[in-house]
Design a protein around this motif. Structure first.
Motif, PDB file in Angstrom:
ATOM      1  N   ALA A 164       6.979  -6.028  -5.351  1.00  0.00           N
ATOM      2  CA  ALA A 164       6.217  -5.848  -6.457  1.00  0.00           C
ATOM      3  C   ALA A 164       5.369  -4.457  -6.373  1.00  0.00           C
ATOM      4  O   ALA A 164       4.878  -4.026  -5.108  1.00  0.00           O
ATOM      5  N   PHE A 165       4.944  -3.770  -7.318  1.00  0.00           N
ATOM      6  CA  PHE A 165       4.443  -2.436  -7.443  1.00  0.00           C
ATOM      7  C   PHE A 165       3.765  -2.059  -8.875  1.00  0.00           C
ATOM      8  O   PHE A 165       4.238  -2.717  -9.715  1.00  0.00           O
ATOM      9  N   THR A 166       3.001  -1.182  -8.570  1.00  0.00           N
ATOM     10  CA  THR A 166       2.224  -0.763  -9.910  1.00  0.00           C
ATOM     11  C   THR A 166       3.123   0.459 -10.567  1.00  0.00           C
ATOM     12  O   THR A 166       3.790   1.152  -9.682  1.00  0.00           O
ATOM     13  N   GLY A 198       0.970  -1.174   0.047  1.00  0.00           N
ATOM     14  CA  GLY A 198       0.023   0.058  -0.081  1.00  0.00           C
ATOM     15  C   GLY A 198       0.737   1.247   0.145  1.00  0.00           C
ATOM     16  O   GLY A 198       0.046   2.294  -0.078  1.00  0.00           O
ATOM     17  N   GLY A 199       2.241   1.014   0.254  1.00  0.00           N
ATOM     18  CA  GLY A 199       3.047   2.324   0.396  1.00  0.00           C
ATOM     19  C   GLY A 199       3.146   2.928  -1.254  1.00  0.00           C
ATOM     20  O   GLY A 199       2.811   2.207  -2.228  1.00  0.00           O
ATOM     21  N   MET A 242       5.050  10.092 -12.394  1.00  0.00           N
ATOM     22  CA  MET A 242       3.937   9.247 -11.823  1.00  0.00           C
ATOM     23  C   MET A 242       4.366   8.586 -10.606  1.00  0.00           C
ATOM     24  O   MET A 242       5.411   8.649 -10.049  1.00  0.00           O
ATOM     25  N   THR A 243       3.223   7.897 -10.077  1.00  0.00           N
ATOM     26  CA  THR A 243       3.464   7.198  -8.739  1.00  0.00           C
ATOM     27  C   THR A 243       2.673   5.919  -8.880  1.00  0.00           C
ATOM     28  O   THR A 243       2.024   5.777  -9.810  1.00  0.00           O
ATOM     29  N   GLY A 244       3.023   5.030  -8.051  1.00  0.00           N
ATOM     30  CA  GLY A 244       2.571   3.719  -7.915  1.00  0.00           C
ATOM     31  C   GLY A 244       2.275   3.270  -6.576  1.00  0.00           C
ATOM     32  O   GLY A 244       2.754   4.084  -5.807  1.00  0.00           O
ATOM     33  N   LYS A 245       1.843   2.221  -6.421  1.00  0.00           N
ATOM     34  CA  LYS A 245       1.930   1.688  -5.071  1.00  0.00           C
ATOM     35  C   LYS A 245       2.181   0.323  -4.966  1.00  0.00           C
ATOM     36  O   LYS A 245       2.375  -0.508  -5.702  1.00  0.00           O
ATOM     37  N   VAL A 246       2.848   0.069  -3.870  1.00  0.00           N
ATOM     38  CA  VAL A 246       3.498  -1.257  -3.382  1.00  0.00           C
ATOM     39  C   VAL A 246       2.232  -2.343  -3.436  1.00  0.00           C
ATOM     40  O   VAL A 246       1.223  -2.047  -2.403  1.00  0.00           O
ATOM     41  N   THR A 247       2.517  -3.502  -4.064  1.00  0.00           N
ATOM     42  CA  THR A 247       1.573  -4.544  -3.845  1.00  0.00           C
ATOM     43  C   THR A 247       2.007  -5.613  -3.044  1.00  0.00           C
ATOM     44  O   THR A 247       1.226  -6.426  -2.366  1.00  0.00           O
TER      45      THR A 247
END
Length: 283
Positions: free
Chosen positions: A84-86, A55-56, A70-75
């Motif tokens: 893993a992350f988006t 969620g980070g 851009m940003t992503g989220k740690v999955t």
């Protein structure tokens, strides 16, 4: 560091690129290199900030930008095995498993643009090679595949140049989509041989194939689009649109009536496009 395997699979409109590399370093050391920003900055395509928990937020800062583009989220964040992350609409999953005295690193990059796979693969090839150099105590070389040879090798390996034929309400239609490795202006110059096409005049030879002679140009917009009529009652369209890093994406279509031999035309067009790609590599 030698490749173990590079594979590409597609299902439900999403494509997964899987790349495995054996590294002569224990999982914890590899984990640190793929999660700590100071290490990531030396081999990853951008600077990265990361809140290392599910969620980070992950931020991607490219050269010249003052804030993350851009940003992503740690999955997943399971030290020292899974990170893993988006990344926009993409998903990156890094898995580290013990392998003797070293580790097996597996990257799975999932995305929607199947025809961008060769660009992604060649980019990750360079980056993961640089990661290995960093771990070995060498200077990480992240020079991009500007020549395009690595891109073209992956394109051939993944069979990304193959076109399709479909039946439509109006007749038959073939389509080829292919990532190219030179700027659109350079591709256009190669196709036109320096003679700009005009409406009503025959299409330049570069836009034709052995099965499709030149017809009158119906639409032209350098260096993006050329369309011309074919007999009977058909059309060829060359469209150079935005691509994935290396150059423009070529989308070539030919439509015709129901008795149009689209399979024969497709074979001729695929040979034509591959010859174009080979010439571009030489320039």
């Amino acid at each position: 560091m030698n490749p173990h395997s590079d594979t590409l699979t597609t299902a439900d409109g999403r494509t997964a690129l899987r790349m495995e590399r054996r590294l002569a370093h224990p999982p914890q050391r590899v984990w640190d290199a793929i999660t700590q920003p100071a290490h990531l900055a030396q081999w990853f395509p951008s600077e990265v900030t990361v809140d290392l928990r599910p969620g980070g937020t992950v931020g991607f800062l490219f050269p010249g930008d003052s804030e993350p583009a851009m940003t992503g989220k740690v999955t997943d964040a399971h030290e020292p095995h899974v990170f893993a992350f988006t990344w926009g609409e993409d998903h990156l999953r890094w898995e580290i498993t013990p392998d003797g005295e070293g580790s097996l690193l597996t990257l799975t990059h999932t995305f929607g643009d199947r025809f961008g796979a060769a660009s992604f693969a060649s980019g990750w090839h360079v980056c993961i090679t640089a990661l290995g150099q960093l771990l070995d105590g060498e200077k990480a070389d992240v020079a991009p595949d500007t020549g395009g040879e690595l891109h073209e090798a992956y394109l051939a390996q993944f069979d990304l140049g193959r076109g399709t034929v479909e039946d439509t309400a109006e007749g038959r239609r073939l389509r080829i989509e292919r990532q190219l490795v030179r700027p659109a202006e350079q591709v256009w110059a190669e196709l036109t041989a320096g003679a700009e096409p005009r409406r009503g005049e025959p299409a330049p030879e570069g836009f034709t194939s052995s099965k499709t002679p030149a017809g009158p140009v119906t639409e032209t917009r350098a260096p993006e689009l050329l369309a011309y009529a074919t007999q009977p009652d058909g059309e060829v369209r060359w469209h150079l649109t935005k691509g994935t890093g290396h150059g423009p994406r070529l989308i070539l279509t030919q439509s015709g009536p129901r008795d149009f031999d689209a399979e024969a035309a497709l074979g001729a067009w695929q040979s034509r496009v591959e010859a174009l790609a080979a010439r571009l590599l030489e320039t």
